[in-house]
Scaffold this motif. Structure first.
Motif, PDB file in Angstrom:
ATOM      1  N   MET A 216      -2.643  18.917   0.333  1.00 34.50           N
ATOM      2  CA  MET A 216      -2.806  17.468   0.282  1.00 34.50           C
ATOM      3  C   MET A 216      -4.187  17.100  -0.242  1.00 34.50           C
ATOM      4  O   MET A 216      -4.344  16.102  -0.967  1.00 34.50           O
ATOM      5  CB  MET A 216      -2.596  16.880   1.679  1.00 34.50           C
ATOM      6  CG  MET A 216      -1.198  17.059   2.226  1.00 34.50           C
ATOM      7  SD  MET A 216       0.051  16.237   1.217  1.00 34.50           S
ATOM      8  CE  MET A 216      -0.416  14.521   1.439  1.00 34.50           C
ATOM      9  N   THR A 247      -1.853   7.370  -0.676  1.00 32.25           N
ATOM     10  CA  THR A 247      -0.803   7.915   0.189  1.00 32.25           C
ATOM     11  C   THR A 247      -1.177   9.308   0.686  1.00 32.25           C
ATOM     12  O   THR A 247      -0.950   9.646   1.858  1.00 32.25           O
ATOM     13  CB  THR A 247       0.527   7.966  -0.579  1.00 32.25           C
ATOM     14  OG1 THR A 247       0.867   6.655  -1.033  1.00 32.25           O
ATOM     15  CG2 THR A 247       1.642   8.506   0.318  1.00 32.25           C
ATOM     16  N   GLU A 250      -3.775   8.979   3.375  1.00 33.72           N
ATOM     17  CA  GLU A 250      -3.171   8.508   4.621  1.00 33.72           C
ATOM     18  C   GLU A 250      -2.406   9.635   5.317  1.00 33.72           C
ATOM     19  O   GLU A 250      -2.505   9.808   6.544  1.00 33.72           O
ATOM     20  CB  GLU A 250      -2.230   7.345   4.335  1.00 33.72           C
ATOM     21  CG  GLU A 250      -1.587   6.759   5.583  1.00 33.72           C
ATOM     22  CD  GLU A 250      -0.668   5.595   5.259  1.00 33.72           C
ATOM     23  OE1 GLU A 250      -0.007   5.097   6.187  1.00 33.72           O
ATOM     24  OE2 GLU A 250      -0.598   5.187   4.075  1.00 33.72           O
ATOM     25  N   SER A 251      -1.658  10.427   4.539  1.00 32.82           N
ATOM     26  CA  SER A 251      -0.926  11.556   5.128  1.00 32.82           C
ATOM     27  C   SER A 251      -1.883  12.585   5.700  1.00 32.82           C
ATOM     28  O   SER A 251      -1.638  13.157   6.777  1.00 32.82           O
ATOM     29  CB  SER A 251      -0.033  12.204   4.064  1.00 32.82           C
ATOM     30  OG  SER A 251       0.905  11.270   3.558  1.00 32.82           O
ATOM     31  N   GLU A 254      -3.114  11.365   9.012  1.00 31.04           N
ATOM     32  CA  GLU A 254      -2.112  11.546  10.056  1.00 31.04           C
ATOM     33  C   GLU A 254      -2.046  13.002  10.519  1.00 31.04           C
ATOM     34  O   GLU A 254      -1.922  13.289  11.714  1.00 31.04           O
ATOM     35  CB  GLU A 254      -0.739  11.109   9.536  1.00 31.04           C
ATOM     36  CG  GLU A 254      -0.597   9.615   9.307  1.00 31.04           C
ATOM     37  CD  GLU A 254      -0.617   8.834  10.610  1.00 31.04           C
ATOM     38  OE1 GLU A 254      -0.302   9.424  11.669  1.00 31.04           O
ATOM     39  OE2 GLU A 254      -0.959   7.638  10.578  1.00 31.04           O
TER      40      GLU A 254
END
Length: 406
Positions: A216, A247, A250-251, A254
């Protein structure tokens, strides 16, 4: 509401592990019945002089319930107690010799004491505290009605029956305590296995987080720098790359919050590259330095990181088991890849000399739990078990492509 059907009671000692122990109560009850029935008829009818019909009826009522006592001792006690008292009262109507016992002939005492032992093995303390005072009351009360000033044996029956009740109750409570202890140990072992399984899953989740977080992070950097690396990028595509980067960030956030839940207080490491196939050689070298000869067949294939990490952990646990349980044994570690799956094989022979004392006592199987979890995670198979000639074999097959869960 439908009535609840009462389960048929189980026989005494029906849960004993040995067959002869389970059959013992029935055998004792049958032997007592066969021995006491004719003896009671003979003694009451001939020695005491009771009418033959009355003697036979009393004998049946005093001995036949002993067969029922194997399953329902309390119901049998009601019948035998009433029959013994009725027999004592019936003896008041005949003139018997002074040498004969009263109010309870010896064969009645034998049957009653055996019945009290069955009561102690089955019934609760409350029931036993009801049975013994009734026995004592009947014995003492009948002694006051002794004919011609004869001394009765009610006190003897009271003492013997009380001892039988105490002995049976003590044996029952000891058995119940042992059974509860065994159940608790079984539950504790299951809880330890479950806790170990959850710990292994959390560890796998932490490691997979590091693997996925790395990818990521790469996606975020590539999306953020796309506008600088690609000349003449249209505004729509530039906005698309910006959205991809947002995105991905953000992932990643999390996943970091998830990692904060999974990591324990003793875990201080941040994102770090996880070991794979290239690090297995270090495990082999470490095992060889510990004194165990190891033959290693490496594999340089490019496999998914999750597969490489699972292979590394499987070999790590298998070699650790060799050091713990078979020190000095010849071990073979082989990795192979055929384009569809990675095969991990760890085989060790018996130790050259049995260890004087095991490095670890007991065999919890927690290492195999972790192996199976990792293999299941990537959709593979695991075959692990002892070899006929001694030693142990661990064979894992890890698919290189994702399999459908259906």
């Amino acid at each position: 509401m439908t009535p609840v059907e009462e389960k048929p009671p189980r026989a005494l000692l029906a849960e004993a592990p040995r067959p002869w122990v389970r059959l013992l109560p029935r055998a004792v009850a049958f032997v007592l019945f066969l021995a006491l029935l004719p003896t009671t008829i003979q003694v009451l009818g001939v020695d005491y002089g009771l009418d033959g019909g009355i003697a036979s009826g009393l004998a049946v009522a005093q001995t036949a319930p002993l067969l029922l006592a194997v399953v329902r001792p309390l119901r049998a006690w009601y019948v035998v107690f009433a029959a013994d008292v009725a027999g004592a009262l019936a003896l008041l109507s005949v003139d018997f010799e002074a040498r004969l016992s009263w109010p309870f002939p010896p064969m009645e005492i034998v049957g009653y004491v055996g019945l009290c032992l069955a009561l102690g093995l089955r019934e609760s303390r409350r029931t036993l505290l009801m049975v013994w005072p009734a026995t004592a009351g009947a014995g003492v009360g009948l002694e006051f009605a002794a004919p011609d000033g004869r001394s009765g044996n009610g006190t003897l029956l009271t003492i013997l029956s009380g001892a039988a009740l105490v002995l049976g109750g003590a044996l029952r409570e000891r058995y119940v305590a042992q059974r509860r202890l065994a159940e608790q140990e079984s539950i504790s072992e299951a809880e330890r296995g479950r806790r170990r399984l959850l710990e292994e899953r959390a560890r796998i989740a932490r490691e997979l987080h590091d693997v996925v977080a790395h990818h990521m992070s790469v996606i975020t950097v590539q999306a953020d720098t796309a506008a600088y690396r690609i000349n003449g990028l249209p505004p729509a595509e530039r906005e698309e790359f910006t959205s991809i980067a947002a995105t991905a960030r953000e992932s990643l956030g999390e996943m970091r919050r998830l990692l904060g839940v999974l990591r324990n207080e003793e875990t201080h490491g941040e994102l770090a590259p996880q070991p794979g196939l290239t690090r297995i050689g270090q495990l082999v070298d470490a095992t060889a330095r510990a004194g165990g000869p190891v033959e290693f067949t490496p594999c340089d294939a490019d496999v998914p990181e999750a597969v490489g990490l699972s292979a590394y952990r499987i070999v790590q646990e298998a070699l650790a088991n060799v050091v713990r349980h078979a020190p000095g044994a010849l071990t073979r570690v082989a990795l192979s890849e055929d384009g569809e799956q990675l095969t991990v094989l760890v085989v060790n022979g018996p130790p050259p000399e049995p260890p004087a004392a095991p490095l670890e006592k007991g065999h919890t199987g927690h290492g195999l739990v972790g192996m199976r979890e990792r293999v299941r995670l990537v959709g593979g198979t695991l075959d692990a078990g002892p070899l006929p000639e001694g030693g142990f074999r661990v064979a894992a097959r890890l698919p290189l492509t994702e399999r459908d869960s259906t």
